[in-house]
Design an enzyme around this catalytic site. Structure first.
Site, mmCIF file in Angstrom:
data_model
loop_
_atom_site.group_PDB
_atom_site.id
_atom_site.type_symbol
_atom_site.label_atom_id
_atom_site.label_comp_id
_atom_site.label_asym_id
_atom_site.label_seq_id
_atom_site.Cartn_x
_atom_site.Cartn_y
_atom_site.Cartn_z
ATOM 1 N N SER A 3 -43.558 44.689 28.293
ATOM 2 C CA SER A 3 -43.702 46.059 28.804
ATOM 3 C C SER A 3 -43.255 46.157 30.258
ATOM 4 O O SER A 3 -43.235 45.167 31.000
ATOM 5 C CB SER A 3 -45.158 46.515 28.681
HETATM 6 N N1 SAM Z 1 -48.300 42.404 25.719
HETATM 7 C C1 SAM Z 1 -46.947 41.933 25.549
HETATM 8 C C2 SAM Z 1 -46.428 41.230 26.754
HETATM 9 O O1 SAM Z 1 -47.136 41.132 27.756
HETATM 10 O O2 SAM Z 1 -45.287 40.725 26.679
HETATM 11 C C3 SAM Z 1 -45.999 43.012 25.095
HETATM 12 C C4 SAM Z 1 -46.238 43.388 23.689
HETATM 13 S S1 SAM Z 1 -44.902 44.088 22.795
HETATM 14 C C5 SAM Z 1 -44.642 45.629 23.612
HETATM 15 C C6 SAM Z 1 -45.801 44.475 21.288
HETATM 16 C C7 SAM Z 1 -46.153 43.267 20.470
HETATM 17 O O3 SAM Z 1 -47.082 43.683 19.463
HETATM 18 C C8 SAM Z 1 -44.974 42.644 19.746
HETATM 19 O O4 SAM Z 1 -44.861 41.293 20.088
HETATM 20 C C9 SAM Z 1 -45.327 42.827 18.270
HETATM 21 O O5 SAM Z 1 -44.882 41.781 17.439
HETATM 22 C C10 SAM Z 1 -46.841 42.883 18.335
HETATM 23 N N2 SAM Z 1 -47.501 43.503 17.168
HETATM 24 C C11 SAM Z 1 -47.114 44.577 16.443
HETATM 25 N N3 SAM Z 1 -48.008 44.828 15.470
HETATM 26 C C12 SAM Z 1 -48.993 43.879 15.584
HETATM 27 C C13 SAM Z 1 -50.193 43.604 14.884
HETATM 28 N N4 SAM Z 1 -50.614 44.327 13.842
HETATM 29 N N5 SAM Z 1 -50.949 42.553 15.276
HETATM 30 C C14 SAM Z 1 -50.562 41.790 16.335
HETATM 31 N N6 SAM Z 1 -49.429 41.995 17.026
HETATM 32 C C15 SAM Z 1 -48.656 43.035 16.669
#
Ligand code: SAM
Length: 219
Positions: free
Chosen positions: A64
């Protein structure tokens, strides 16, 4: 501990992108100054690590924008005694920021290579109060509940009910809720059995895929 490389870039990032936009919590500012965002981003994008943008981390996912990380962290009101849950470990950067502000963090990631990236990045900084779990974060993680704070870093069409159940009394849930293209960043505060919801403006996140996320709606 001596500062990690590129400290000057982090200082400029904090001054121009974070403090200038109203983030005031000194603990949040200190964590954003300390944690080396460039070490969480695979090349060649690591060069742009202190720009005002989300960046690709592989598997179609993103780290993000620094301001959004700071804003969500501040909205969580993290305390040094807190147990916190993050949904969407991604690169592990948000988890690393929180590791400096809370006692214990559980972070969940659904994509195996991304979960491994988060683990490697956190280990490389010697962070030992975060565990990375692979799975569907829309179900929360009851084993370590209740949580003083829950932060969801992917966009959801509705607030996953398990997350409300796993939030401790007095706790805060921070998450982007809305459509595929744009969401509202909301906080939900649980107090004495009632829930207070507040809105903090428009954001844009990758989708939360899972039982209480998008998968169900698309199929
Ligand atoms: N917090 C992260 C960072 O600091 O880099 C950024 C997160 S990224 C915007 C969103 C993440 O959520 C992705 O890696 C995606 O694979 C994960 N995601 C999506 N659906 C999910 C779920 N149901 N459970 C866990 N992770 C999930």
């Amino acid at each position: 501990m001596p500062p990690y490389p590129r400290a000057d870039e982090r200082k400029t990032m904090v001054e121009r992108q974070i403090a200038a936009r109203g983030i005031r919590d000194p603990r949040v500012i200190a964590a954003m100054l300390e944690i080396p965002r460039h070490l969480f981003i695979p090349p060649p994008y690591d060069r742009a690590a202190y720009d005002d943008n989300p960046l690709p981390i592989g598997s179609g996912q993103t780290i993000s924008q620094p301001y959004i990380v700071a804003l969500m962290t501040e909205l969580l009101h993290p305390k040094a005694t807190d147990t916190v849950l993050e949904i969407g470990a991604g690169s592990g950067y948000q988890a690393a920021i929180l590791s400096r502000l809370v006692r214990r963090l559980t972070t969940i990631e659904r994509i195996t290579p991304v979960a491994n990236l988060a683990r490697t990045n956190l280990e490389s900084l010697g962070i030992d109060n975060v565990i990375v779990i692979e799975g569907d974060g829309t179900l929360g993680y009851p084993k370590n509940a209740p949580y003083n704070g829950i932060i969801v870093t992917a966009a959801t069409p509705e607030i996953p009910p398990p997350l409300i159940r796993q939030l401790a009394d007095g706790g805060t849930l921070v998450l982007p809720v809305g459509g595929r293209d744009v969401q509202d960043l909301i906080t939900l505060h649980k107090e004495g059995g009632s829930l207070l919801q507040e809105s903090h403006g428009a954001v844009r996140f990758v989708p939360l895929i899972g039982h209480h996320g998008w998968e169900r709606r698309i199929s």
